[in-house]
Design an enzyme around this catalytic site. Structure first.
Site, PDB file in Angstrom:
ATOM      1  N   GLU A  87       1.179  -1.250   0.195  1.00  0.00           N
ATOM      2  CA  GLU A  87       0.038   0.001   0.227  1.00  0.00           C
ATOM      3  C   GLU A  87       1.166   1.519   0.024  1.00  0.00           C
ATOM      4  O   GLU A  87       1.731   1.452   0.755  1.00  0.00           O
ATOM      5  CB  GLU A  87      -1.132   0.138   1.043  1.00  0.00           C
ATOM      6  CG  GLU A  87      -1.550   1.425   0.661  1.00  0.00           C
ATOM      7  CD  GLU A  87      -2.939   1.219   2.265  1.00  0.00           C
ATOM      8  OE1 GLU A  87      -2.917   0.378   2.675  1.00  0.00           O
ATOM      9  OE2 GLU A  87      -3.572   1.947   2.833  1.00  0.00           O
ATOM     10  N   LYS A 279      -7.617  -1.613  11.329  1.00  0.00           N
ATOM     11  CA  LYS A 279      -7.097  -2.139  10.281  1.00  0.00           C
ATOM     12  C   LYS A 279      -5.804  -0.931   9.860  1.00  0.00           C
ATOM     13  O   LYS A 279      -4.823  -0.963   8.885  1.00  0.00           O
ATOM     14  CB  LYS A 279      -7.801  -2.197   8.677  1.00  0.00           C
ATOM     15  CG  LYS A 279      -7.308  -2.451   7.806  1.00  0.00           C
ATOM     16  CD  LYS A 279      -6.736  -1.051   6.733  1.00  0.00           C
ATOM     17  CE  LYS A 279      -7.232  -1.592   5.200  1.00  0.00           C
ATOM     18  NZ  LYS A 279      -5.277  -0.656   5.029  1.00  0.00           N
ATOM     19  N   ASP A 295       4.422 -14.635  11.480  1.00  0.00           N
ATOM     20  CA  ASP A 295       3.620 -14.856  10.970  1.00  0.00           C
ATOM     21  C   ASP A 295       2.019 -13.554  11.167  1.00  0.00           C
ATOM     22  O   ASP A 295       1.548 -13.316  12.533  1.00  0.00           O
ATOM     23  CB  ASP A 295       2.839 -16.034  11.495  1.00  0.00           C
ATOM     24  CG  ASP A 295       1.644 -16.643  11.193  1.00  0.00           C
ATOM     25  OD1 ASP A 295       0.635 -16.188  10.743  1.00  0.00           O
ATOM     26  OD2 ASP A 295       1.416 -18.125  11.430  1.00  0.00           O
ATOM     27  N   HIS A 392      -3.111  10.194   0.993  1.00  0.00           N
ATOM     28  CA  HIS A 392      -3.083   8.810   0.204  1.00  0.00           C
ATOM     29  C   HIS A 392      -2.947   8.906  -1.442  1.00  0.00           C
ATOM     30  O   HIS A 392      -2.330   8.268  -2.250  1.00  0.00           O
ATOM     31  CB  HIS A 392      -4.497   8.347   0.727  1.00  0.00           C
ATOM     32  CG  HIS A 392      -4.853   7.390   0.456  1.00  0.00           C
ATOM     33  ND1 HIS A 392      -4.170   6.377   1.184  1.00  0.00           N
ATOM     34  CD2 HIS A 392      -5.070   6.240  -0.859  1.00  0.00           C
ATOM     35  CE1 HIS A 392      -4.080   5.002   0.718  1.00  0.00           C
ATOM     36  NE2 HIS A 392      -4.740   4.693  -0.078  1.00  0.00           N
TER      37      HIS A 392
HETATM   38  C1  MEV Z   1      -6.504   3.165   5.045  1.00  0.00           C
HETATM   39  O1  MEV Z   1      -5.344   2.071   4.543  1.00  0.00           O
HETATM   40  C2  MEV Z   1      -5.845   2.734   6.823  1.00  0.00           C
HETATM   41  C3  MEV Z   1      -7.269   3.934   6.526  1.00  0.00           C
HETATM   42  O2  MEV Z   1      -8.384   3.723   6.725  1.00  0.00           O
HETATM   43  C4  MEV Z   1      -6.729   4.234   8.789  1.00  0.00           C
HETATM   44  C5  MEV Z   1      -7.790   4.485   9.498  1.00  0.00           C
HETATM   45  O3  MEV Z   1      -8.745   5.535   8.853  1.00  0.00           O
HETATM   46  O4  MEV Z   1      -7.741   5.109  10.152  1.00  0.00           O
HETATM   47  C6  MEV Z   1      -6.329   5.310   6.833  1.00  0.00           C
END
Ligand code: MEV
Length: 442
Positions: A87, A279, A295, A392
């Site tokens: 990513e 995530k 792992d 991003h």
């Molecule tokens: C993107 O991979 C992760 C985010 O969505 C995490 C978040 O929203 O805190 C930017």
């Protein structure tokens, strides 16, 4: 899609035979696919053989970028953290958080405990639960004894089995009991060690039950480690005075920290947000876990089970603003190894450990937790200020340009164009078409 007949004995075929079968049955352009697969082979036959032998049916290698995020101060030591991830924005976000906290005291991390667990799951149909309790008390030592040779090396290193307990689980499932065994696996993740001990214990437990006939048959269902390790836990944290925040996007310090705390509380009470929030943490955690040959499936399963330990799924990170101080931390259950597995086999993994100063498991737990916390800091910081897409999409721009097969010079011009603008897919296509059009005319 072409109808493909099942194949028997695939694993026995040579690598070339496997590839031929795949290309014949699945590839649209076999020659192109073959070149691509071969292109990803290692130039050294020995290194390729090593990769071939990690798993079954290897036909090529699968590359992930291996990046680094420098300037992480953890307990006063400076680290450059290796990250393997696809990513675009993750490494940049980690590096940004590292620099931000470098000027504000750095990260602190502490391991609370390193106990791992496994279970012999079995059923026992006896009537009086006191019978099995007494029987276990009488033979417990024999369960320890049967693992003696298996645990010898681990005991020399200061680890081994910590306890064996009988657990009555009949309130959850009829006739269901466990032998719950706790382990200290030192610097190894210990999955094979734990499972071998559990299987030896299970065999002995069954045999002793049969020979003493104490009131019902022991039926072993399975013996397996638990990847849920709430007693193998690390805390990573940062803190600073609110006046020190000055985070740079023009927002007042107090507004920033209050929004930050509010964002975390939302992740605590709203699972839709919590999953995305966690995530983002796992972006950092997994990238280090993968780079260091650990792992990531176990790490993920464990982290999410821990996030749901109260019965609802919550944020793994917490933040407070009290007495003029902003505090932000994560408690993360993590089972990692710095010996065993592929840690001493995979050349990139070996290099990752070297970069980190060949840490022991406890030190690696701290580094991984810090990477998760840093990632979350950057994500929440962007979300409550500029929004996530600005940074991003800037990082994703090169992916879009590669998809459009832009030349180096086109890339340069388009990156320059977006320096002070928000990147979007459609805007990129528009600029790209314009530049291509101009270039075609000239
Ligand atoms: C993107 O991979 C992760 C985010 O969505 C995490 C978040 O929203 O805190 C930017």
């Amino acid at each position: 899609m072409k109808e493909v007949q099942p194949i028997k004995g695939f694993s026995k075929l040579t690598k070339d035979e496997k590839i031929n079968w795949l290309l014949e049955n699945y590839a649209n352009r076999p020659e192109e696919s073959l070149n691509m697969l071969n292109g990803y082979l290692h130039s050294s036959p020995e290194a390729q053989q090593l990769h071939d032998e990690f798993i079954e049916n290897t036909i090529s290698n699968y590359y992930l970028p291996f990046g680094v995020a420098p300037n992480f101060s953890i307990n006063g030591e400076l680290y450059t953290i290796p990250m393997a991830i696809e990513e675009s924005s993750v490494v940049a976000a980690a590096a940004k958080a590292a620099n931000f906290w470098l000027d504000r005291g750095g990260f602190k991390a502490e391991v609370f405990s390193m106990v791992k667990m496994g279970h012999v799951h079995f059923t026992w149909e006896g009537v009086k639960s006191a019978d099995i309790v007494d029987f276990f008390a009488n033979i417990e030592q024999q369960l320890w004894d049967v693992t003696d040779s298996l645990t010898q090396n681990m005991r020399i290193r200061g680890g081994g089995i910590l306890s064996i307990e009988l657990k009555d689980k009949t309130d959850l499932e009829s006739s269901y009991y466990q032998l719950e065994v706790k382990f200290d696996t030192r610097d190894s993740m210990g999955a094979n060690f734990i499972n071998s001990c559990l299987e030896a214990i299970a065999k002995e437990w069954k045999q002793l039950g049969q020979s003493s006939n104490f009131g019902g048959d022991i039926n072993i269902i399975m013996s397996i480690l638990s990847n849920f390790t709430p007693e193998c836990i690390v805390r990573a944290e940062v803190e600073c005075d609110i006046e020190e925040i000055n985070e740079g996007s023009g927002i007042e310090n107090i507004e920033f920290v209050e929004k930050f705390v509010r964002a975390l509380r939302i992740a605590d009470v709203e699972p839709y947000r919590a999953v995305t929030h966690n995530k983002g943490i796992m972006n950092g955690v997994d990238a280090v876990i993968i780079a260091t040959g650990n792992d990531f499936r176990a790490t993920e399963a464990c982290a999410h089970a821990y996030a749901a330990k109260t019965g609802s799924y919550k944020s793994l990170t917490k933040a407070t603003v009290e007495n003029g101080r902003f505090k932000f931390w994560i408690d993360l259950p993590l089972s990692v190894g710095t010996v065993g597995g592929i840690t001493t086999l995979h050349p990139m993994v070996k290099f990752a450990h070297e970069l980190l100063g060949n840490p022991n498991a406890e030190e690696l737990m701290k580094i991984v937790a810090v990477a998760g916390l840093a990632q979350n800091f950057s994500a929440v910081r962007s979300l409550i200020t500029s929004g996530i897409q600005k940074g991003h999409m800037k990082m994703h721009l090169l992916n879009i340009l590669n998809q459009l097969e832009a030349t180096d010079s086109e890339k340069e011009q388009i990156i320059e164009y977006f320096k002070d603008k928000v990147v979007s897919f459609s805007a990129t296509i528009e600029v790209f078409t314009k530049i291509r059009g101009l270039a075609a005319k000239n």
